[in-house]
Every structure is written in structure tokens, then in C-alpha cells.
Design a protein around this motif. Structure first.
Motif, short mmCIF file in Angstrom:
data_model
loop_
_atom_site.label_atom_id
_atom_site.label_comp_id
_atom_site.label_asym_id
_atom_site.label_seq_id
_atom_site.Cartn_x
_atom_site.Cartn_y
_atom_site.Cartn_z
N VAL A 83 0.86 -1.18 0.00
CA VAL A 83 0.00 0.00 0.00
C VAL A 83 0.90 1.23 0.00
O VAL A 83 1.73 1.38 0.88
N ASN A 84 0.73 2.09 -0.99
CA ASN A 84 1.58 3.29 -1.11
C ASN A 84 3.05 2.92 -1.06
O ASN A 84 3.84 3.55 -0.35
N ALA A 85 3.42 1.88 -1.79
CA ALA A 85 4.81 1.40 -1.89
C ALA A 85 5.37 0.86 -0.58
O ALA A 85 6.57 0.69 -0.44
N MET A 86 4.48 0.59 0.40
CA MET A 86 4.91 0.05 1.69
C MET A 86 4.28 -1.32 1.89
O MET A 86 3.09 -1.48 1.66
N PRO A 87 5.09 -2.31 2.36
CA PRO A 87 4.46 -3.58 2.69
C PRO A 87 3.60 -3.44 3.95
O PRO A 87 3.98 -2.75 4.89
N VAL A 88 2.45 -4.05 3.92
CA VAL A 88 1.55 -4.08 5.06
C VAL A 88 1.21 -5.56 5.30
O VAL A 88 0.86 -6.28 4.37
#
Length: 179
Positions: free
Chosen positions: A142-147
């Protein structure tokens, strides 16, 4: 902790940052010279290890359960920016990570960074940390961030700050959410 032999067994093979005398988690971002950037999780490495069923701290395979450590907001959202860990590695993080272990320690940007907090980070520290222990998880970007999205919990452990600012486990297992 004073030396590597005092680290939890799962962490004994990790490299040690000699300046801080702490193990370097497997997902810690690195500068081009190899020096760790403790303020940043390497998202690619976190996703790789998670997809292989390995701990984001020690990089060893999981047994049956995984743990996530985060704020009550992470618990309520069932979404974590920090990767899945062994319960022992998550517990050790409550003692070894200065940002988590001490109420007065604020998350600082790395000295070589742009002055911005890492994406997904907040300058506000929660008043407690909740360990979500479960038998599986999913992941998304999400938004280039792993979640990381944990399965329903089998157990919760809660850690709060004492009067002297140190983090300790409280045996309140009802952080206001259900599994």
C-alpha cells in the motif's frame, strides 16, 4: 544486553551493531556502505522473508505461530508495517529496540536520512504495545509500503510503560479488539 551471547537464541547468529551493541534485524535497511539504518525497514527484504515463511528479525523459518508487534491502532486495523516475527524475537524487541523499550526514546530518523520519518512511521509513540500472535498472515503493498495482515489471533500480549519509563508486560489481554 552486553554481548551477543546474551541475546535470545534465535538472534545469536545475527550481526551485531558494535556502536549500539544490539543485533541487526534481518529487515533493517542498509546504507550503501553497509551500515544499518535502524529507523527504516527494508520493505523488499521484509516481503521476501515473509513470503518464504521466515522471521523478519532472525530470518529463521516459523514454526506454527507468528507474532506481530504494534500499537493499539495496528491491532484495531489488523494491519502492521513491521514484518511477522517469532514470538521470542518480538519479545526481545521490546527490550532491545530503544524506540520501543523506553518511553522517552523517540523514533529518530537516521543521521544520513533526509530528515523525514520513514513512511508509515509516526512521531507519536503509543502508550502500549500489543503483540498479536496468530497462525498465519497475508501481505499487501500500500503506497509502496508492505503491510502485513495477520490471521485472527490465538493470543495477545500487552506491554505498557512503567512509572520509570521502561516497557514491561502487563497481563491485560483485552486491548479492546476481538480476534
Amino acid at each position: 544486553m552486553n554481548h551477543a551471547s546474551e541475546f535470545p537464541e534465535l538472534m545469536n547468529t545475527l550481526p551485531v551493531d558494535r556502536r549500539r551493541n544490539v543485533p541487526i534485524p534481518a529487515v533493517t535497511a542498509r546504507h550503501p556502505d553497509g551500515e544499518p539504518d535502524f529507523s527504516t525497514v527494508d520493505g523488499r527484504e521484509a516481503l521476501r522473508l515473509a513470503s518464504e515463511g521466515r522471521c523478519g528479525i532472525c530470518a529463521r523459518p516459523f514454526d506454527e505461530e507468528v507474532a506481530f508487534l504494534g500499537s493499539p491502532d495496528s491491532v484495531a486495523a489488523r494491519a502492521y508495517y513491521d514484518p511477522p516475527m517469532h514470538e521470542g524475537c518480538a519479545e526481545a524487541s521490546t527490550r532491545l529496540c530503544p524506540h520501543i523499550a523506553r518511553r522517552d526514546m523517540r523514533r529518530l530518523t537516521d543521521r544520513r536520512s533526509t530528515g523525514e520519518l520513514p513512511a508509515g512511521s509516526s512521531p507519536d509513540k503509543p502508550d502500549r504495545w500489543v503483540m498479536w500472535i496468530c497462525r498465519g498472515f497475508g501481505a499487501a503493498v500500500v503506497n509502496a509500503m508492505p503491510v502485513f495482515l495477520p490471521a485472527p489471533y490465538t493470543r495477545l500480549r500487552t506491554f505498557t510503560y512503567t512509572a520509570d519509563g521502561q516497557l514491561g508486560e502487563t497481563f491485560d489481554t483485552t486491548p479492546g479488539v476481538t480476534g
